[in-house]
Design a protein around this motif. Structure first.
Motif, short mmCIF file in Angstrom:
data_model
loop_
_atom_site.label_atom_id
_atom_site.label_comp_id
_atom_site.label_asym_id
_atom_site.label_seq_id
_atom_site.Cartn_x
_atom_site.Cartn_y
_atom_site.Cartn_z
N THR A 10 0.82 -1.21 0.00
CA THR A 10 0.00 0.00 0.00
C THR A 10 0.86 1.26 0.00
OG1 THR A 10 -0.15 -0.06 2.41
CG2 THR A 10 -1.93 -1.10 1.18
N GLU A 93 0.64 3.54 14.63
CA GLU A 93 -0.67 3.78 15.24
C GLU A 93 -1.68 4.30 14.23
OE1 GLU A 93 -0.03 6.40 18.53
OE2 GLU A 93 0.94 4.84 19.73
N SER A 94 -1.23 5.19 13.36
CA SER A 94 -2.11 5.75 12.34
C SER A 94 -2.59 4.66 11.37
CB SER A 94 -1.38 6.85 11.57
OG SER A 94 -2.14 7.26 10.47
N ARG A 95 -1.65 3.83 10.93
CA ARG A 95 -2.01 2.76 10.00
C ARG A 95 -2.89 1.71 10.68
NH1 ARG A 95 3.68 1.46 7.62
NH2 ARG A 95 2.66 -0.36 6.77
N GLY A 97 -4.98 2.33 13.03
CA GLY A 97 -6.31 2.94 13.12
C GLY A 97 -7.11 2.69 11.86
N GLU A 98 -6.46 2.83 10.70
CA GLU A 98 -7.13 2.57 9.43
C GLU A 98 -7.54 1.11 9.32
OE1 GLU A 98 -4.50 3.79 6.28
OE2 GLU A 98 -4.22 5.79 7.16
N ILE A 99 -6.66 0.21 9.74
CA ILE A 99 -6.96 -1.22 9.67
C ILE A 99 -8.12 -1.57 10.60
CG2 ILE A 99 -6.04 -3.51 10.26
CD1 ILE A 99 -3.30 -2.42 9.17
N ARG A 101 -10.56 0.40 11.54
CA ARG A 101 -11.81 0.88 10.92
C ARG A 101 -12.29 -0.09 9.83
NH1 ARG A 101 -9.30 5.63 12.09
NH2 ARG A 101 -8.17 5.83 10.11
N GLU A 102 -11.36 -0.58 9.00
CA GLU A 102 -11.73 -1.54 7.96
C GLU A 102 -12.23 -2.84 8.56
OE1 GLU A 102 -8.70 -2.13 4.96
OE2 GLU A 102 -8.28 0.02 4.90
N GLN A 105 -15.73 -2.40 9.71
CA GLN A 105 -16.63 -2.38 8.56
C GLN A 105 -16.87 -3.79 8.03
OE1 GLN A 105 -14.74 0.32 5.84
NE2 GLN A 105 -15.66 2.14 6.77
#
Length: 123
Positions: A10, A93-95, A97-99, A101-102, A105
């Motif tokens: 990614t 931590e940022s990445r 957070g994205e994972i 959220r996914e 979902q």
């Protein structure tokens, strides 16, 4: 030093190079004052364009991790490993957070995601 480029990753190729070189500095694999491969040599070794490796080196130079010595090449600078590690943790931590959220979902529970991480981390 071993850099691995993931073609389906990614992150852009130059970002993969930057992150792996930062990790090598944090772990002590690359020491202050140590010479890095030339831009052309690293590009050839990784099978990427010279422009890509140049961009990675420019990014690292902007961050003060490496320095260019005219006619000699690039060298690892003196660095603050605590600061560098903290920056890496913030990026992770940022990445994550994205994972997360996914995963939410997709309907994964916290324990399912934890199991997945533990399995992948063990590999």
């Amino acid at each position: 030093m071993n850099i691995t480029i993931l073609s389906q990753g990614t992150l852009a190729i130059y970002e993969q190079i930057v992150n792996q070189l930062k990790s090598a500095v944090v772990t002590g694999e690359l020491k202050a004052g140590e010479a890095l491969p030339s831009i052309r040599a690293l590009a050839a070794e990784l099978g990427v364009s010279v422009i890509t490796t140049k961009r990675a080196y420019e990014e690292l130079e902007k961050e003060g991790l490496i320095r260019s010595v005219a006619g000699k090449g690039f060298y690892v600078c003196e660095y603050n490993t605590d600061y560098l590690r903290e920056k890496q943790l913030m990026m992770i931590e940022s990445r994550l957070g994205e994972i997360i959220r996914e995963a939410k979902q997709a309907g994964l529970t916290s324990s399912e995601l934890t199991d997945m991480v533990e399995t992948l981390y063990g590999e």
